[in-house]
Design a protein around this motif. Sequence first.
Motif, PDB file in Angstrom:
ATOM      1  N   CYS A   1       0.891  -1.181   0.071  1.00 49.69           N
ATOM      2  CA  CYS A   1      -0.140   0.093   0.056  1.00 49.69           C
ATOM      3  C   CYS A   1       0.954   1.254  -0.094  1.00 49.69           C
ATOM      4  O   CYS A   1       2.277   1.056   0.242  1.00 49.69           O
ATOM      5  CB  CYS A   1      -0.698   0.082   1.263  1.00 49.69           C
ATOM      6  SG  CYS A   1      -1.949  -1.458   1.301  1.00 49.69           S
ATOM      7  N   PHE A   2       0.470   2.334  -0.506  1.00 49.03           N
ATOM      8  CA  PHE A   2       1.007   3.459  -0.513  1.00 49.03           C
ATOM      9  C   PHE A   2       1.422   4.262   0.810  1.00 49.03           C
ATOM     10  O   PHE A   2       0.641   4.364   1.637  1.00 49.03           O
ATOM     11  CB  PHE A   2       0.512   4.624  -1.549  1.00 49.03           C
ATOM     12  CG  PHE A   2       0.340   4.114  -2.805  1.00 49.03           C
ATOM     13  CD1 PHE A   2       1.419   3.583  -3.567  1.00 49.03           C
ATOM     14  CD2 PHE A   2      -1.021   4.319  -3.422  1.00 49.03           C
ATOM     15  CE1 PHE A   2       1.324   3.419  -4.925  1.00 49.03           C
ATOM     16  CE2 PHE A   2      -1.133   3.572  -4.846  1.00 49.03           C
ATOM     17  CZ  PHE A   2       0.120   3.272  -5.521  1.00 49.03           C
ATOM     18  N   SER A   3       2.473   4.653   0.897  1.00 52.32           N
ATOM     19  CA  SER A   3       2.821   5.333   2.328  1.00 52.32           C
ATOM     20  C   SER A   3       2.030   6.611   2.414  1.00 52.32           C
ATOM     21  O   SER A   3       1.900   6.990   3.868  1.00 52.32           O
ATOM     22  CB  SER A   3       4.358   5.671   2.595  1.00 52.32           C
ATOM     23  OG  SER A   3       4.885   6.428   1.210  1.00 52.32           O
ATOM     24  N   PHE A   4       1.758   7.405   1.502  1.00 49.14           N
ATOM     25  CA  PHE A   4       1.174   8.713   1.455  1.00 49.14           C
ATOM     26  C   PHE A   4      -0.351   8.356   1.890  1.00 49.14           C
ATOM     27  O   PHE A   4      -1.077   9.375   1.880  1.00 49.14           O
ATOM     28  CB  PHE A   4       1.266   9.555   0.297  1.00 49.14           C
ATOM     29  CG  PHE A   4       1.039   9.131  -0.889  1.00 49.14           C
ATOM     30  CD1 PHE A   4      -0.412   8.823  -1.505  1.00 49.14           C
ATOM     31  CD2 PHE A   4       2.017   8.168  -2.016  1.00 49.14           C
ATOM     32  CE1 PHE A   4      -0.697   8.267  -2.576  1.00 49.14           C
ATOM     33  CE2 PHE A   4       1.607   7.714  -2.978  1.00 49.14           C
ATOM     34  CZ  PHE A   4       0.352   7.668  -3.465  1.00 49.14           C
ATOM     35  N   TYR A   5      -0.765   7.096   2.017  1.00 56.03           N
ATOM     36  CA  TYR A   5      -2.374   6.690   2.180  1.00 56.03           C
ATOM     37  C   TYR A   5      -2.117   5.989   3.698  1.00 56.03           C
ATOM     38  O   TYR A   5      -2.940   5.102   4.033  1.00 56.03           O
ATOM     39  CB  TYR A   5      -2.893   5.988   1.532  1.00 56.03           C
ATOM     40  CG  TYR A   5      -3.437   6.568   0.253  1.00 56.03           C
ATOM     41  CD1 TYR A   5      -3.671   7.975   0.223  1.00 56.03           C
ATOM     42  CD2 TYR A   5      -3.495   5.809  -1.140  1.00 56.03           C
ATOM     43  CE1 TYR A   5      -4.342   8.566  -0.654  1.00 56.03           C
ATOM     44  CE2 TYR A   5      -3.916   6.655  -2.365  1.00 56.03           C
ATOM     45  CZ  TYR A   5      -4.421   7.987  -2.152  1.00 56.03           C
ATOM     46  OH  TYR A   5      -4.742   8.500  -3.247  1.00 56.03           O
TER      47      TYR A   5
END
Length: 620
Positions: free
Chosen positions: A284-288
């Motif tokens: 999953c994305f770090s910015f999420y």
Amino acid sequence: MRALERLFIFAIVSIASLLVFKLHEKHAELHKRDGEWSVRKDLQVVEKEKINVFDTNAPRELRKALSEEKLNNYGARVRSGIEEPNERVIDSLRNRIESETGEKKSTVPTSKIDYAFSSSSPFLLQYWASNITKDAQKQDEIREAMRASYGAYEKYAFGFDEVQPKSLRGSNNQGGVSASVIDAIDTLKIMKLEEEYERARAHLLNDKTSGLENLASSRLNQGISVFETNIRVLGGLLSIYDLTSDENFLQRAVQVANAIAPAFETKSGIPYTMINPFTKKGECFSFYQNSAVLADAGTLQLEFFTLADRTKDRKWYEYAKKTMDVILSYKPISPNSIMTPLGLYPLFIHPSTGKFTLERSYAVGALGDSFYEYLIKAWRAFPNAQGRSKYRVEFDNSMDSVLKFMVSKFPKLKWQGTSKELHDAWFLNDLKNGRQVLNMDHLACFISGALVLGAEHASPNDIVKGYLALAEHMTTLCRNFYHAQASGLSPDVVVAASASGSMYGTHNQNIQRPETVEAIFYMYRKTGDEKYRKWAWEIFQSMKEMYATDTGWTGIRDVRKKEAALPQNRDDITQTFFFAETLKYLYLTFGSGDEIDLNEWVFNTEAHPVKVSREFTFPF
């Protein structure tokens, strides 16, 4: 019985004025067609004229009309699973079948009663407008736009995900899986562009060097979006299978599902956002916050349930079922408050724990949109599934909270810096930590279609009216986003200022999004009101003027400029959803009502239609 009584009381309050009127003055206004009374028209007259239909001197046919509407509303609740049919209603239905078919009511079999409560029954009032006819001339022009824009893709970028019309080359923003071919193929079939369709089919099924072949064989060694692959690739393959019955497309769909299935191998069953089909590693994305997005994880069941139905392989159902069970297990702390409203879900959920993050952000636009869309669409797509009513209940809960907390009503909204304004404007806002954020992205315009679909089997009638009122206002607002701009195209994000009663674009690019023409399509199919075709045609003409070049159709960087079509104001891409959604919804808006009959087909969130399955009985 209480629901039936409520309906009866509502009918009395809403259509009876308790004033006796002269029968001969109103009788002439009752519409008669081929010797049969038009129930819908009669009831419109009742509503308009406040006729006392309970007066025994009122026309027999009019009193019968009310009785039939009550029966039909009851049938809608039975079909939705809200109520079980009782003997009195069944007896009324037997009488009706006898009067309309000549069959003795004592011999009417149970199977016919069951059929009478089904969505395809002729004994139920038609929900969708019946006055819709094909406009062949406008469909031909939209078809030519598809031929030209897709033709540029074939010429300059065939096999890539997208075409770059300015650079005259292809790009791969979806993992290099021939995304434009997959997103376009069902549109090509629907528009009867057979030569283009045959080339697309050969590429997807026979080209061993294609990007789709790499994905299907799990040789693709890079991260791809599970959500985008599901809605575009898996959804596109299932759709063209349903449209053609070509088993090769179903086999391809199974291969694609196998390639992204490792994303579901998490502790909770919530899939990773990205999956590498070759290494089978997800992330999953770090910015999420290293979390999955609500719209990503909650937009799987329509495709995976459909795949399970078509292949009779239960494992595909299990993947999506487990994901939805985890999501729907969420219970708000204060369900009646704006902080944690009932039916609305936080935007981020941890795959490792299956728990939502603590941030209390809610949106039915970006990051949340298709989760809510699939509650009603999956419910419609599988009418005989066990326990499907829980999706219906969740959809109704969510829309109730949308109406309570996410709709800001303005007597007038004025476009900042102009004299243009919209009266009686309903603006759809986000929620963040208990406060309304007057920020609306173009994606949120999808909600009109979901509301129209949800209104069909909603009960009681005030919910139906609420859904359709919001759908109408949202469609009007979203059309105004286009109409108010010099280019005739909508900004991507619009903000409203409550203090000044103004609105303005904060992201003024237009990337060929479909949601407004999608809303117009559903509103036209529901109402038959020609203003929606007029709006669709205006938008299409603006798209044609601003997007089209000799080498492809591009998006626009600033919609506020009439000179938007100048090269420096163009982006350099034709979005794959322009083929899948935007042009398809425009084309079908000018088609007849039986072109993709909405009683028999459900569009996924990428506008790939799949057939309603009455054979699917797995529990929701």
